[in-house]
Structure formats: structure tokens, C-alpha cells
Design a protein around this motif. Structure first.
Motif, PDB file in Angstrom:
ATOM      1  N   SER A   1      39.054 -38.610  28.186  1.00 23.76           N
ATOM      2  CA  SER A   1      37.826 -37.939  28.565  1.00 23.76           C
ATOM      3  C   SER A   1      37.651 -36.687  27.728  1.00 23.76           C
ATOM      4  O   SER A   1      38.624 -36.080  27.278  1.00 23.76           O
ATOM      5  CB  SER A   1      37.840 -37.552  30.049  1.00 23.76           C
ATOM      6  OG  SER A   1      37.945 -38.688  30.873  1.00 23.76           O
ATOM      7  N   CYS A   2      36.412 -36.296  27.525  1.00 25.96           N
ATOM      8  CA  CYS A   2      36.077 -35.070  26.813  1.00 25.96           C
ATOM      9  C   CYS A   2      34.963 -34.384  27.578  1.00 25.96           C
ATOM     10  O   CYS A   2      33.840 -34.899  27.632  1.00 25.96           O
ATOM     11  CB  CYS A   2      35.650 -35.379  25.379  1.00 25.96           C
ATOM     12  SG  CYS A   2      35.051 -33.951  24.451  1.00 25.96           S
TER      13      CYS A   2
ATOM     14  N   GLU B   1      39.520 -32.194  25.730  1.00 27.93           N
ATOM     15  CA  GLU B   1      39.985 -33.563  25.916  1.00 27.93           C
ATOM     16  C   GLU B   1      41.050 -33.624  27.005  1.00 27.93           C
ATOM     17  O   GLU B   1      41.791 -32.667  27.221  1.00 27.93           O
ATOM     18  CB  GLU B   1      40.578 -34.128  24.617  1.00 27.93           C
ATOM     19  CG  GLU B   1      39.642 -34.126  23.429  1.00 27.93           C
ATOM     20  CD  GLU B   1      39.823 -32.910  22.545  1.00 27.93           C
ATOM     21  OE1 GLU B   1      39.492 -33.001  21.346  1.00 27.93           O
ATOM     22  OE2 GLU B   1      40.304 -31.861  23.045  1.00 27.93           O
TER      23      GLU B   1
ATOM     24  N   GLY C   1      37.279 -30.448  19.877  1.00 32.94           N
ATOM     25  CA  GLY C   1      38.205 -30.111  20.937  1.00 32.94           C
ATOM     26  C   GLY C   1      39.589 -29.831  20.395  1.00 32.94           C
ATOM     27  O   GLY C   1      39.841 -29.880  19.188  1.00 32.94           O
TER      28      GLY C   1
ATOM     29  N   LEU D   1      34.614 -28.130  23.910  1.00 38.77           N
ATOM     30  CA  LEU D   1      35.032 -29.492  24.186  1.00 38.77           C
ATOM     31  C   LEU D   1      36.497 -29.492  24.593  1.00 38.77           C
ATOM     32  O   LEU D   1      37.331 -28.889  23.915  1.00 38.77           O
ATOM     33  CB  LEU D   1      34.854 -30.382  22.950  1.00 38.77           C
ATOM     34  CG  LEU D   1      33.452 -30.431  22.346  1.00 38.77           C
ATOM     35  CD1 LEU D   1      33.483 -31.204  21.032  1.00 38.77           C
ATOM     36  CD2 LEU D   1      32.477 -31.080  23.316  1.00 38.77           C
TER      37      LEU D   1
ATOM     38  N   TYR E   1      40.918 -36.484  19.049  1.00 34.30           N
ATOM     39  CA  TYR E   1      39.994 -35.368  19.138  1.00 34.30           C
ATOM     40  C   TYR E   1      38.584 -35.860  19.439  1.00 34.30           C
ATOM     41  O   TYR E   1      38.128 -36.835  18.846  1.00 34.30           O
ATOM     42  CB  TYR E   1      39.934 -34.602  17.811  1.00 34.30           C
ATOM     43  CG  TYR E   1      41.231 -33.991  17.362  1.00 34.30           C
ATOM     44  CD1 TYR E   1      41.546 -32.676  17.692  1.00 34.30           C
ATOM     45  CD2 TYR E   1      42.131 -34.711  16.591  1.00 34.30           C
ATOM     46  CE1 TYR E   1      42.737 -32.105  17.269  1.00 34.30           C
ATOM     47  CE2 TYR E   1      43.323 -34.144  16.162  1.00 34.30           C
ATOM     48  CZ  TYR E   1      43.616 -32.846  16.501  1.00 34.30           C
ATOM     49  OH  TYR E   1      44.791 -32.278  16.081  1.00 34.30           O
ATOM     50  N   CYS E   2      37.895 -35.184  20.330  1.00 37.06           N
ATOM     51  CA  CYS E   2      36.472 -35.418  20.463  1.00 37.06           C
ATOM     52  C   CYS E   2      35.724 -34.389  19.633  1.00 37.06           C
ATOM     53  O   CYS E   2      36.221 -33.292  19.359  1.00 37.06           O
ATOM     54  CB  CYS E   2      36.015 -35.394  21.928  1.00 37.06           C
ATOM     55  SG  CYS E   2      36.068 -33.793  22.743  1.00 37.06           S
TER      56      CYS E   2
ATOM     57  N   THR F   1      44.202 -34.422  22.326  1.00 36.35           N
ATOM     58  CA  THR F   1      45.113 -34.890  23.361  1.00 36.35           C
ATOM     59  C   THR F   1      46.030 -35.947  22.755  1.00 36.35           C
ATOM     60  O   THR F   1      45.588 -36.816  22.013  1.00 36.35           O
ATOM     61  CB  THR F   1      44.347 -35.432  24.588  1.00 36.35           C
ATOM     62  OG1 THR F   1      45.268 -35.757  25.630  1.00 36.35           O
ATOM     63  CG2 THR F   1      43.512 -36.658  24.245  1.00 36.35           C
TER      64      THR F   1
ATOM     65  N   TRP G   1      34.795 -39.651  18.377  1.00 38.42           N
ATOM     66  CA  TRP G   1      36.245 -39.529  18.516  1.00 38.42           C
ATOM     67  C   TRP G   1      36.896 -39.705  17.152  1.00 38.42           C
ATOM     68  O   TRP G   1      36.509 -40.589  16.376  1.00 38.42           O
ATOM     69  CB  TRP G   1      36.813 -40.584  19.468  1.00 38.42           C
ATOM     70  CG  TRP G   1      36.498 -40.368  20.916  1.00 38.42           C
ATOM     71  CD1 TRP G   1      35.512 -40.945  21.639  1.00 38.42           C
ATOM     72  CD2 TRP G   1      37.211 -39.508  21.824  1.00 38.42           C
ATOM     73  NE1 TRP G   1      35.552 -40.510  22.943  1.00 38.42           N
ATOM     74  CE2 TRP G   1      36.582 -39.631  23.076  1.00 38.42           C
ATOM     75  CE3 TRP G   1      38.307 -38.663  21.694  1.00 38.42           C
ATOM     76  CZ2 TRP G   1      37.023 -38.924  24.203  1.00 38.42           C
ATOM     77  CZ3 TRP G   1      38.736 -37.961  22.806  1.00 38.42           C
ATOM     78  CH2 TRP G   1      38.099 -38.094  24.039  1.00 38.42           C
TER      79      TRP G   1
ATOM     80  N   THR H   1      30.153 -35.613  29.909  1.00 47.77           N
ATOM     81  CA  THR H   1      31.485 -36.118  29.589  1.00 47.77           C
ATOM     82  C   THR H   1      31.412 -37.316  28.656  1.00 47.77           C
ATOM     83  O   THR H   1      30.578 -38.207  28.840  1.00 47.77           O
ATOM     84  CB  THR H   1      32.248 -36.499  30.863  1.00 47.77           C
ATOM     85  OG1 THR H   1      32.325 -35.358  31.730  1.00 47.77           O
ATOM     86  CG2 THR H   1      33.664 -36.938  30.532  1.00 47.77           C
TER      87      THR H   1
END
Length: 124
Positions: free
Chosen positions: A21-22, A6, A115, A4, A95-96, A118, A36, A78
Motif C-alpha cells: 500500500s502507498c 509505503e 516514498g 507518500l 517504491y511508490c 518498503t 511502482w 491509496t
């Protein structure tokens, strides 16, 4: 394994919007419940939102209801988080995460893959 990644974070003024986006790879995306989470400086990571495998069910923590929208595009593998009316208290690393569990999940230990995160910074 599931990977994953981000993207979409950055600096935004209070009241502004961002879309995170992830991108997922390594598994059939549509088989995963996605979520998320966010972690503010000096605080624990907290649940933000989750979306079912088909995208027909969503759940949000109370503090972001009506402000954030989680969505997914299974054709593009996505996950998205649309964030509107951003406030300084929304500043965090986002974080995703992916879960193979069925039904509603919101605990960190229910998510199997994460992930790198971000950064979202909201200025006054």
C-alpha cells in the motif's frame, strides 16, 4: 508537496502473495498518475507498473504481467500493488511514486514524488 508512505512489505515464501500500500497526502490524489518501482540489491531502480488518474488505464513491465496488479482507491488516497506467485528474483525495495504528467509515464525523471520504500524479501 506530496507525501507518500509505503507499507505492506515483509518476508514471504516463494509462491506466496503480498499486497503493498502507498498512502498519499498533501495533494489531490486523483490528479496524480501513480507508479511502482523496485530496486534489487546492487542493481538500479526499475519501473514496475503505473496507473492513470482515474484508474482506468494500467501498464506493467513485461516481467510482472499476469503476476502483479496495480490499483488505486481515490476515496482513500491509496495506491496498491497486489503481488502474487512471488519469486526470489522479486526481492527488492519497492517504491511508490507520483507524477503530474499526462499519459503513459515510466521513467524515473517523469515522477515528481517518491516514498521511502518498503522491503520485500522472497525466500526459496
Amino acid at each position: 508537496q506530496v507525501q507518500l508512505v509505503e507499507s505492506g512489505g515483509g518476508l514471504v515464501q516463494a509462491g506466496g502473495s503480498l499486497r503493498l500500500s502507498c498512502a498519499a497526502s498533501g495533494r489531490i490524489f486523483s490528479s496524480l498518475t501513480m507508479g511502482w518501482f523496485r530496486q534489487a540489491p546492487g542493481k538500479d531502480r526499475k519501473f514496475v507498473a503505473t496507473i492513470s488518474r482515474r484508474g482506468d488505464r494500467t501498464y506493467y513491465t513485461g516481467s510482472v504481467k499476469g503476476q502483479f496488479t496495480i490499483s488505486r482507491d481515490n476515496a482513500k488516497n491509496t495506491l496498491y500493488l497486489q503481488m502474487n506467485s512471488l519469486k526470489p528474483e522479486d526481492t527488492a525495495v519497492y517504491y511508490c511514486a507520483a507524477s503530474s504528467a499526462l499519459g503513459y509515464v515510466n521513467r524515473e525523471d517523469e515522477f515528481d514524488y517518491w516514498g521511502q520504500g518498503t522491503q520485500v524479501t522472497v525466500s526459496s
